[in-house]
Structure formats: C-alpha cells, structure tokens
Design a protein around this motif. Structure first.
Motif, mmCIF file in Angstrom:
data_model
loop_
_atom_site.group_PDB
_atom_site.id
_atom_site.type_symbol
_atom_site.label_atom_id
_atom_site.label_comp_id
_atom_site.label_asym_id
_atom_site.label_seq_id
_atom_site.Cartn_x
_atom_site.Cartn_y
_atom_site.Cartn_z
ATOM 1 N N GLU A 122 0.808 -1.066 -0.052
ATOM 2 C CA GLU A 122 -0.024 -0.078 -0.149
ATOM 3 C C GLU A 122 0.897 1.264 -0.010
ATOM 4 N N TYR A 123 1.972 1.089 0.672
ATOM 5 C CA TYR A 123 2.749 2.314 0.849
ATOM 6 C C TYR A 123 3.765 2.610 -0.338
ATOM 7 N N LYS A 124 3.873 1.411 -1.038
ATOM 8 C CA LYS A 124 4.964 1.357 -2.195
ATOM 9 C C LYS A 124 6.217 1.436 -1.693
ATOM 10 N N SER A 125 6.420 0.384 -0.657
ATOM 11 C CA SER A 125 7.743 0.394 0.038
ATOM 12 C C SER A 125 8.440 -1.056 -0.514
ATOM 13 N N SER A 126 9.317 -1.066 -1.099
ATOM 14 C CA SER A 126 10.024 -2.203 -1.896
ATOM 15 C C SER A 126 11.190 -2.707 -0.958
ATOM 16 N N THR A 127 11.363 -3.931 -0.977
ATOM 17 C CA THR A 127 12.582 -4.485 -0.604
ATOM 18 C C THR A 127 13.610 -4.239 -1.668
ATOM 19 N N THR A 128 14.907 -4.013 -1.261
ATOM 20 C CA THR A 128 15.948 -3.755 -2.499
ATOM 21 C C THR A 128 16.945 -4.910 -2.349
ATOM 22 N N GLU A 129 16.910 -5.693 -1.817
ATOM 23 C CA GLU A 129 17.788 -7.007 -1.591
ATOM 24 C C GLU A 129 16.847 -8.208 -1.318
ATOM 25 N N PHE A 130 17.257 -9.148 -1.882
ATOM 26 C CA PHE A 130 16.505 -10.659 -1.755
ATOM 27 C C PHE A 130 16.442 -10.895 -0.462
ATOM 28 N N GLY A 131 17.517 -10.830 0.282
ATOM 29 C CA GLY A 131 17.444 -11.188 1.726
ATOM 30 C C GLY A 131 16.473 -10.422 2.745
#
Length: 323
Positions: A210-219
């Motif tokens: 909802e807040y368009k907050s993405s993880t940047t690393e697979f881990g």
C-alpha cells in the motif's frame, strides 16, 4: 462409489507429490470416507503390464464405467502430431486421452501443464505440448474448446505448479459426490471457490504494498518491503488462495520471502523464461511495472504510487523484526 483414473502425460509428478500431502481431506480419506475407487494411478496403481492395459481398454471402450478422469501433465503431440514422444502402454499417450476423456463423467486437469501447457509449452515448444482444453490463454488445447464430458461439463482446471493438495482433494470430493454441476467455473474453467481472490489477499506484506515500500535485496524479503516492485512478485494479479489456504498449514511463498510466480495463471511461466525476466519486475521506462495489479491502469497507478510514497509512515521503511 465413484471410479477415478489418474494418468500422467508430460509431467514432473509434482502434482502427484502435492496430492499425497493433502490434509483436508487426505488422499486416504478419499478411499475410506468418501467412497472413491482409485482404478489406477501411475505411482500407486497395483496393476501392471497386460492387466493394466486390459483395464485401460475396457474404460476407453465404455465397457467399464469411468466417473472421473484426472490428467496431470501436458498432452505431447510431437513429432508431427503423432504423439510418439510420449508413449504409454504401447500407444501414444494422446491416443489414450482421446479415447478416455469422452467416456468420463468428469475430466479434471491437475497442474499448469494439464491446464494450459505449462513449462513444456514454452516457446519453441519442441514437444508440441498443450493443455487438455487450453494453450496458455487460448481455448482449444488438445480436446478442443467445445469438448464436454458425459455430464456435459468442460475440463475442470485446477492449476498451479504444483496445485495445492487441498484444492485437488476438495474438488475431487465435490465431483465424486455428484456436485460437479454446482461448481462455478471462471473463464478458464477454474473453480471460483479457489480462484476468485488474489494471492495478495492475506499476504503479510500488504502494508508495504500500500505504501509502495519495496525491499531492495532478496535477503530482506522475509523482513521488510514488498516483493512486487523489484522482484517480480505477481501476487496482486494472480488468482489463488495461497495466503488464505496456507501450504502445509503454515506458510506461503510470499510469507517466506519468495515472490509469487503467478503459477495459477494461463501465461505461466511469464515472458517465456527470457533471461532477466525471472524474479525481476519488468518495467516501462525503468519505473512503471509492465504488468499492473488487476483493476488499475498505468496513469492511475503512477498517481497513487506517488501519493503513497509521500504518505508512507516511518515504520513502513524500517525492519519489522528487531534483534
């Protein structure tokens, strides 16, 4: 007592393994509590050689009644339409399917390969694989779009790579109990009871989405951020109950930090496994996801995404676990 025959075509046996792990009901429950007679299964059937072939011939001719024909794997038509790349019981498997399907009260396709060709049908498709009644999104497949079983129903598709075990056993029970006519099917002949909601429904990362907050690393996938924006998660546009009916009653791909690969949709595997397309969100102009969540257009998405990022609270940018 309903009779059931299970054949495998171009398959890895993944759906058989999944089926044997069913819990509600279990595979054993089908035999002991629901009165289903398993005529034969490639991993479980007792009959071999001439004895098995005699059974298959009696079912194909209509001499012996067949209530449910379950098919796992793609139908292989190569080379040159002969089907001889996949021989079974001294005949091309496609010939058995051609004879058995019209004799069955209900035909059930288990897994992506049986439903719409799956991975074997990825271009250039050297085995000329198709699903029973679909090839990807196109109706037709091996049996043709107008095929109907003896009870007047199209092939019932239970997709997945593999399909969840309880989807399989619950539909088989419904069919065996004479309730096949009560099953609402979607445009791809999937039972609506399982394939109306999205994988995203119940996902523990919805707040990040909802807040368009993405993880940047697979881990970081098991700790913070949404997997849709960078890692190709197809949860927002994949019809499945994977986050409602959990796998092994415990988890799901997204809960374990694995992007949803959209394996219940006809296009799976997406982008035909082109290099750089697996576990990576395909984008337009490097910013806008090529495939939008169902129900939204690119312009609306851009506006909503910008507003969501501005409104995102601090906690949505932090690790949800504190050591």
């Amino acid at each position: 007592m309903a009779t059931l025959l299970w054949f495998q075509g171009g398959a890895c046996s993944g759906n058989t393994i999944s089926f044997l792990n069913a819990e509600e009901p279990t595979a054993c429950d089908l035999l002991t509590d629901f009165g289903i007679e398993f005529l034969w299964h490639p991993s479980l059937g007792m009959e071999l050689g001439d004895q098995a072939q005699a059974m298959f011939r009696s079912l194909a001719s209509g001499e012996k009644p067949l209530d449910i024909f379950v098919y796992e794997g793609s139908v292989i038509r190569a080379p040159n339409g002969t089907g001889r790349f996949n021989m079974f019981a001294e005949r091309p498997m496609q010939d058995w399917v051609n004879d058995l399907a019209p004799q069955a009260g209900i035909v059930v396709a288990i897994g992506d390969c049986a439903c719409w060709g799956g991975i074997p049908a990825v271009a250039p498709n050297p085995s000329d694989s198709v699903g029973l009644q679909f090839l990807k999104r196109d109706a037709g497949g091996f049996l043709g779009k107008d095929f109907r079983s003896k009870l007047g129903l199209p092939v019932i598709n239970i997709p997945g790579c593999p399909a969840h075990p309880d989807w399989i056993t619950q539909i088989v029970v419904a069919v065996a109990a004479g309730r096949a006519g009560d099953l609402a099917l979607d445009e791809f002949n999937r039972p609506s009871t399982f394939f109306t909601s999205f994988t995203q429904t119940g996902c523990t990362r919805n707040q990040y989405f909802e807040y368009k907050s993405s993880t940047t690393e697979f881990g970081q996938g098991t700790r913070k951020g949404c997997l849709f924006y960078e890692f190709g998660c197809r949860g927002p546009m994949t019809h499945s109950p994977c986050n409602r009916i959990l796998w092994n009653r415990q988890s799901s791909k997204t809960r374990a930090g694995m992007p949803c690969t959209g394996c219940t949709e006809p296009e799976f595997p997406f982008f035909d496994l082109a290099p750089g397309s697996v576990f990576k969100t395909q984008k337009i102009s490097g910013t806008i996801p090529k495939d939008m969540p169902t129900g939204i257009d690119p312009i609306s998405y851009m506006g909503l995404a910008a507003a969501a990022r501005v409104a995102a609270p601090q906690w949505s940018k932090e690790d949800m676990f504190v050591v």
